[in-house]
Scaffold this active site. Structure first.
Site, PDB file in Angstrom:
ATOM      1  N   ASP A  27       0.858  -1.184   0.000  1.00 49.69           N
ATOM      2  CA  ASP A  27       0.000   0.000   0.000  1.00 49.69           C
ATOM      3  C   ASP A  27       0.896   1.237   0.000  1.00 49.69           C
ATOM      4  O   ASP A  27       1.707   1.423   0.915  1.00 49.69           O
ATOM      5  CB  ASP A  27      -0.892  -0.017   1.246  1.00 49.69           C
ATOM      6  N   GLU A  31      -2.496   0.167  -4.473  1.00 48.49           N
ATOM      7  CA  GLU A  31      -2.590  -0.963  -3.552  1.00 48.49           C
ATOM      8  C   GLU A  31      -2.734  -2.258  -4.332  1.00 48.49           C
ATOM      9  O   GLU A  31      -3.454  -2.317  -5.332  1.00 48.49           O
ATOM     10  CB  GLU A  31      -3.803  -0.749  -2.637  1.00 48.49           C
TER      11      GLU A  31
END
Length: 482
Positions: free
Chosen positions: A11, A106
């Site tokens: 992320d 992500e």
């Protein structure tokens, strides 16, 4: 559940805000908030410096301004975000052929599908180092034997860290966490569990599967109980099929004029088709979403005879659907989408026949009159300079808009490779020497030879992708849990 931590969740840290700080030397180390800047705007991403003041994603922008009045508030620039995302996703694919992108910032990576499963911790460190070298940005990584635990670990790793969930430690990690940590537990489910005295993951497992089923139903209750016990056998799935493509806008003030509503529907339909074609898809079902002044939300849809990516077909269908909704009280949000996606387009023979009839001068006397033409955008909307926009001045070069008002626009002239903030100058909004421009690549991207965007410096069609919850920078902690 795997016996080794070979599922990686990556992320990017405060992605939108981090890109803006890397692009604008004057904002490095300072609070930055990216999102809609109107009275009804919402925060997409806040930098770590802004989160110190309580600003977070999905917060009303007006509230954010009260919490952090001295932060820089910027309009999203999706062109440059996608450029950076393409570089990051390319690096992930070099680590493993099996990646599951969740958004522009992500993704899950299955290390067992690549050559790095033998040493997943080294693979994670290498990925983070490669991303930092290529973009100048930081990423947080979680490693675990399942997708559930890998995502939880990446959240604990923020900002700019690495957390590994070692085999046998899964329950110690999960038990003290609130029930909202688990996928599928939203506000309604959490409230239902709270009324039953269940607040933590440990209390879910303690309640037992039968109790969960009686509270939430068989499918949801059994699935939630398994998740709470750390059981998650979901595979990493590459190239998840998109079911629909849509765009929507929330307006600063309610739309009450039917012609204005029609104009916005036309504009949204055009943006939707651009996204549809950009994805190489077509669709059969056109959907219109209308949120009225009282927050009631209505959707209308129409399924066509064949998939299409024809802007005129989508536009006219969306118009008809919007006309079927009572908007006399005012409209605060409009959306246009296309579902039933396909990889091909079948020509609309009816439309083709109509075109041939028009060509030969044949007119249907019973045909309904054409809809009135849409009004042009208001000059103040079409010409305003939004904070964060990239610009170029004939004399001073490249810069970005800091703000505008009362007929003037303030620009800071600096580029990503600068090490000190640039100078600020003010111009008339109609200064012919000042023009919008493409976003410049970040300094690290430029060193790699990544060229400038061809998107005209404007936000790409469509709504913004998922924004992040955590941000900032810090050391590679390389932590194991517990």
């Amino acid at each position: 559940m795997r016996s080794a931590p070979t599922i990686l969740h990556l992320d990017m840290d405060a992605f939108f805000a981090a890109v803006e700080q890397a692009s604008k030397p004057s904002l490095r180390g300072k609070p930055v908030v990216v999102g809609g800047l109107g009275p009804r705007g919402v925060v997409s991403t806040a930098s770590y410096e802004a989160r110190v003041h309580g600003v977070h994603s999905a917060m009303a922008m007006a509230h954010a301004r009260r919490l952090a009045p001295n932060a820089a508030y910027l309009t999203p620039r999706f062109d440059i975000y996608r450029q950076v995302s393409d570089i990051v996703m390319g690096l992930l694919r070099e680590a493993s052929p099996l990646i599951e992108p969740l958004s522009v910032d992500e993704a899950f990576i299955d290390l067992e599908a690549g050559d790095l499963a033998g040493d997943p911790r080294a693979a994670a460190r290498g990925l983070r180092a490669d991303i930092k070298a290529a973009t100048g940005l930081t990423a947080s990584v979680g490693l675990a034997g399942s997708k559930l635990l890998a995502k939880i670990a990446s959240e604990k790793a923020k900002p700019d860290g690495l957390v590994v969930v070692e085999p046998g430690t899964e329950q110690a990690l999960l038990d003290p966490m609130p029930v909202r940590t688990l996928p599928g537990v939203g506000p309604a489910t959490a409230e239902h569990l709270r009324k039953a005295g269940i607040l933590t993951v440990a209390e879910i497992t303690g309640a037992g599967e039968a109790e969960l089923i009686s509270l939430l139903g068989k499918a949801h209750g059994a699935g939630l109980h398994a998740m709470a016990a750390g059981v998650d056998n979901r595979p990493v799935v590459a190239d998840r099929d998109v079911k629909s493509i849509s765009v929507e806008d929330t307006f600063d003030s309610d739309l009450t004029d039917r012609a204005h509503v029609r104009h916005e529907i036309d504009r949204l339909a055009e943006r939707c088709v651009q996204r549809l074609r950009g994805a190489g898809r077509s669709g059969r079902t056109v959907v219109v979403k209308v949120r009225r002044f009282d927050f009631s939300t209505l959707t209308r849809s129409e399924t066509l005879r064949a998939p299409t990516d024809d802007p005129s077909v989508v536009r006219e269908t969306a118009r008809r659907l919007a006309e079927s909704v009572d908007t006399t009280g005012g409209v605060r949000l409009l959306g246009v989408g296309v579902a039933g996606l396909a990889d091909f387009t079948q020509e609309d023979l009816f439309a083709q026949a109509e075109g041939e009839r028009a060509l030969h001068g044949e007119v249907d006397d019973d045909a309904p009159p054409p809809l009135p033409s849409s009004p042009p955008p208001a000059p103040e909307r079409a010409n305003r300079w939004l904070p964060g926009y990239d610009v170029t001045h004939e004399k001073y070069g490249a810069g970005w808009v800091q703000g505008s008002g009362v007929g003037r626009v303030t620009v800071r002239f600096e580029v990503p490779s600068d090490v000190v903030p640039g100078r600020v100058r003010t111009f008339l909004v109609d200064d012919p020497a000042l023009t919008r421009s493409d976003p410049l690549p970040l300094a690290a991207m430029s060193a790699m030879g990544v060229g400038r965007s061809t998107g005209g410096g404007q936000p790409s069609p469509g709504s913004s992708p998922k924004s992040l919850e955590d941000a900032g920078s810090g050391p590679d902690r390389g932590t194991s849990i517990p």
